[in-house]
Design an enzyme around this catalytic site. Sequence first.
Site, PDB file in Angstrom:
ATOM      1  CG  HIS A 118      23.326  37.682  -8.274  1.00 56.80           C
ATOM      2  ND1 HIS A 118      24.372  38.502  -8.600  1.00 56.80           N
ATOM      3  CD2 HIS A 118      23.733  36.946  -7.226  1.00 56.80           C
ATOM      4  CE1 HIS A 118      25.381  38.269  -7.774  1.00 56.80           C
ATOM      5  NE2 HIS A 118      25.025  37.331  -6.915  1.00 56.80           N
ATOM      6  CG  ASP A 195      22.261  34.444 -13.759  1.00 63.44           C
ATOM      7  OD1 ASP A 195      22.904  33.385 -13.574  1.00 63.44           O
ATOM      8  OD2 ASP A 195      22.226  35.363 -12.924  1.00 63.44           O
ATOM      9  CD  GLN A 198      22.655  29.826  -7.186  1.00 64.40           C
ATOM     10  OE1 GLN A 198      22.606  28.674  -6.761  1.00 64.40           O
ATOM     11  NE2 GLN A 198      23.562  30.678  -6.764  1.00 64.40           N
ATOM     12  CE  LYS A 221      27.144  31.389  -8.029  1.00 60.97           C
ATOM     13  NZ  LYS A 221      27.154  31.779  -6.615  1.00 60.97           N
ATOM     14  CB  CYS A 359      24.040  39.618  -4.685  1.00 58.81           C
ATOM     15  SG  CYS A 359      25.666  39.696  -3.998  1.00 58.81           S
TER      16      CYS A 359
END
Length: 401
Positions: A118, A195, A198, A221, A359
């Site tokens: 991203h 990261d 997700q 999220k 993104c």
Amino acid sequence: QKIRADFPVLDQTINGKQLVYFDNAATTQKPSAVINALVHYYQTDNANIHRGIHTLAERATRDFEATREAVRAFLGAASTEEIIFTSGTTQGINLVASTFGRKFIGEGDEIIISGLEHHSNIVPWQMLCEEKGSILKVIPVTDEGELDMEVYASLLSPNVKLVAVNHVSNALGTINPIKQIIDQAHAVGAKVLIDGAQSSSHITIDVQALDVDFYAFSGHKIYGPTGVGVLYGKKELLNAMPPYMGGGEMIKEVSFEKTTYNELPYKFEAGTPNIADVIALKAAIDYINVIGKENIAAHEDALLAYATERLLKIEGLRIIGTAKEKVSVVSFVIDGIHPQDIGVLLDNQGIAVRTGHHCTQPLMKRFNIVGTTRASFAVYNTIEEVDRLITGLERVIKMLK
Ligand code: PLP
């Protein structure tokens, strides 16, 4: 249906049709427990935290710190000192770039990211490289949307100071082999930032078993509020890093001659934090824990398998991202139809999907496409909703072809 009833926003019609919400990778909807936690805080407990000795301040502080403990358990961290509240994944990554990066990454040092990132896990490292004269290297992506692990191994050397990759790709759903990535990076002395934007709502995370150095995620999220996120960092690293922002709360003592900094985690939490949203984040974590991440994942996997099978039967449709390990994200293109047109025409039928580059412009370039249409599933989605997507797409194709 019981779970759906926990999410008031789902009970509405859009353009005369029952809403189908398939934009969960962008942000999830919030259960009543989270909404009620926000209302309860502002109606009964609103106060600034940590310094007040009155009852409201004590209640607000207690609930704020209770979320820190819930997050610690959620991530399997050893100590609440390692849990820093941020505004989201983006801020967590920028914090590491600005503090760890500025102190420990210098001219000629290398940072490895991946072609699946991203923009928020690309741009902060480019900014750091520009400032320090460091070098950014990128793990390439295969045609299936997986990381090329052979090239990764060949990029590793003692010059690499940091590897920053996502656990799960937001654009394709690929689950990356992060344990292997971390172990190989550590073997050359590099630190690793994951990261987790997700992954945190789908996959059980154990930061100690992973031995990860930094792990960032966003509340919104994982069924929690926007504006709050978490950065996990290993205590010895956080202690060695300079503060991020200066201000109240992050100090021990201030004088014009010299200021000393607070202990962890407060050293990284300057200013009045997002108290209400932090408190409501605990309601989201509790919600996930009650259902169980394995149960959520099993339901989402079933939706993904069903959607994939049905989508592949549509003529001219190609799924981008066919990795062996995926979460409940399906990205696709349809010959001769722009993703934006698909998005608008599905919205006309009450179906919310995401279209565009997600993104991840370098990734779109890798596949030589302008963007995709992405459906991403959450705990409250159903097989009937997937059927609505398929019928909706068939209608779009009939209209535009
Ligand atoms: N990383 C990934 C993989 C994401 O999907 C996102 C958001 O879509 C982010 C980082 C940025 O998250 P936020 O905007 O909540 O900071």
